[in-house]
Motif scaffolding. Structure first.
Motif, short mmCIF file in Angstrom:
data_model
loop_
_atom_site.label_atom_id
_atom_site.label_comp_id
_atom_site.label_asym_id
_atom_site.label_seq_id
_atom_site.Cartn_x
_atom_site.Cartn_y
_atom_site.Cartn_z
N SER A 190 6.84 12.65 -5.74
CA SER A 190 6.10 13.15 -4.59
C SER A 190 6.21 14.67 -4.54
O SER A 190 7.27 15.22 -4.83
N ALA A 191 5.13 15.32 -4.16
CA ALA A 191 5.14 16.78 -4.06
C ALA A 191 5.89 17.25 -2.82
O ALA A 191 6.19 18.43 -2.68
N ALA B 296 -1.99 12.20 -4.90
CA ALA B 296 -2.51 13.02 -3.80
C ALA B 296 -1.80 12.73 -2.50
O ALA B 296 -1.57 13.62 -1.68
N SER B 297 -1.42 11.47 -2.28
CA SER B 297 -0.75 11.09 -1.03
C SER B 297 0.76 11.25 -1.12
O SER B 297 1.42 11.44 -0.11
N GLY B 298 1.29 11.15 -2.34
CA GLY B 298 2.75 11.15 -2.48
C GLY B 298 3.35 9.79 -2.21
O GLY B 298 4.57 9.62 -2.26
N LEU B 299 2.51 8.80 -1.89
CA LEU B 299 2.99 7.46 -1.53
C LEU B 299 2.33 6.38 -2.39
O LEU B 299 2.24 5.23 -1.97
N SER C 221 12.50 11.46 -7.49
CA SER C 221 12.20 10.35 -6.59
C SER C 221 11.04 10.69 -5.67
O SER C 221 10.88 11.82 -5.24
N PRO C 222 10.20 9.69 -5.32
CA PRO C 222 9.09 9.94 -4.40
C PRO C 222 9.57 10.17 -2.98
O PRO C 222 10.70 9.84 -2.63
N GLY C 223 8.72 10.76 -2.16
CA GLY C 223 9.10 11.10 -0.80
C GLY C 223 9.13 9.89 0.12
O GLY C 223 8.76 8.80 -0.25
N ASP C 224 9.59 10.10 1.35
CA ASP C 224 9.63 9.00 2.30
C ASP C 224 8.27 8.81 2.95
O ASP C 224 7.37 9.63 2.83
N THR C 225 8.14 7.69 3.68
CA THR C 225 6.85 7.34 4.26
C THR C 225 6.52 8.12 5.52
O THR C 225 5.45 7.94 6.09
N ALA C 226 7.42 8.96 5.97
CA ALA C 226 7.15 9.75 7.18
C ALA C 226 6.23 10.92 6.90
O ALA C 226 5.72 11.55 7.82
N SER C 227 6.02 11.24 5.64
CA SER C 227 5.16 12.36 5.28
C SER C 227 4.28 11.98 4.11
O SER C 227 4.63 11.12 3.30
N SER C 228 3.14 12.61 4.03
CA SER C 228 2.20 12.31 2.95
C SER C 228 1.37 13.54 2.65
O SER C 228 1.01 14.30 3.55
N GLY C 229 1.08 13.75 1.37
CA GLY C 229 0.24 14.88 1.00
C GLY C 229 0.54 15.36 -0.41
O GLY C 229 1.54 14.97 -1.01
N LEU D 227 0.80 -1.22 0.00
CA LEU D 227 0.00 0.00 0.00
C LEU D 227 0.83 1.27 0.00
O LEU D 227 0.28 2.37 -0.10
N ILE D 228 2.15 1.16 0.15
CA ILE D 228 3.00 2.34 0.26
C ILE D 228 4.13 2.27 -0.76
O ILE D 228 4.89 1.29 -0.81
#
Length: 203
Positions: free
Chosen positions: A84-85, A142-145, A92-100, A59-60
């Motif tokens: 990831s925004a 939308a989530s970045g993940l 590269s996409p962002g890490d799982t510590a942040s989402s949005g 899921l991530i």
């Protein structure tokens, strides 16, 4: 005094009953339902295991990092997620510590620049014309993940991944198909599962 005592005891009894029901019985019932066949994977976070150890979740979206790609992106071994925004290290996409998401309008200058920068970087990495890059490759979810990419974006990356892992291109295309989720909405390829399949194929 007698009336006050009766009301106090009645309140304590209600408190005790609700504590047992909502604090013990209900959580145990939900935990038990989550262990039923077909539900346990979701209850545990849909973890993906490799050699008996969890390596991520279905899921991530998590990108595998190839140190060689820092000097030459065309030598990158892995399939990549959507950007990831919230990350500074595009594309590269962002890490799982942040989402949005960025919440920027489609005509926002910063968004347009970010999309163009991503397109330029991906075109150089995949050694293709920028016009062939699909939209999900340069736009953040939308989530970045988001754990999935489109089959088109996976197909764009396939020649590089096959070349850098020494795996037959036909095998990589088959792995893309095997890790494509079809159902409600557009088909999506789970990037982490696909990368793990590529790892297994090159052994």
């Amino acid at each position: 005094m007698s009336t006050l005592w009766k009301q106090t005891m009645a309140g304590l009894r209600v408190l005790l009953v609700l504590t047992v029901l909502l604090g013990v019985v209900y959580p145990l019932a939900i935990w038990g339902i989550g262990r039923l066949p077909g539900l346990s994977a979701n209850a545990e976070g849909s973890l993906i295991y490799q050699n008996g150890r969890p390596v991520g979740s279905e899921l991530i979206g998590i990108d595998l990092v190839d140190e060689r790609a820092k000097n030459d992106p065309t030598q990158d071994r892995w399939f990549h997620n959507r950007p990831s925004a919230l990350t500074k290290d595009e594309p590269s996409p962002g890490d799982t510590a942040s989402s949005g998401g960025s919440n920027r309008a489609g005509d926002n200058e910063d968004l347009l620049k970010a999309v163009q920068d991503r397109k330029t970087a991906i075109a150089a990495r995949e050694q293709v014309d920028a016009g062939k890059i699909p939209a999900d490759a340069v736009t953040a979810s939308a989530s970045g993940l988001d754990p999935h990419i489109s089959p088109a974006y996976a197909g764009l990356q396939a020649p590089r991944v096959a070349r850098e892992n020494g795996v037959d291109p036909a095998t990589v295309r088959r792995l893309i198909e095997e890790n494509t989720v079809k159902g409600v909405g557009e088909p999506g390829v789970n990037v982490l599962k696909l990368n793990l399949a590529v790892q297994a194929a090159r052994r």
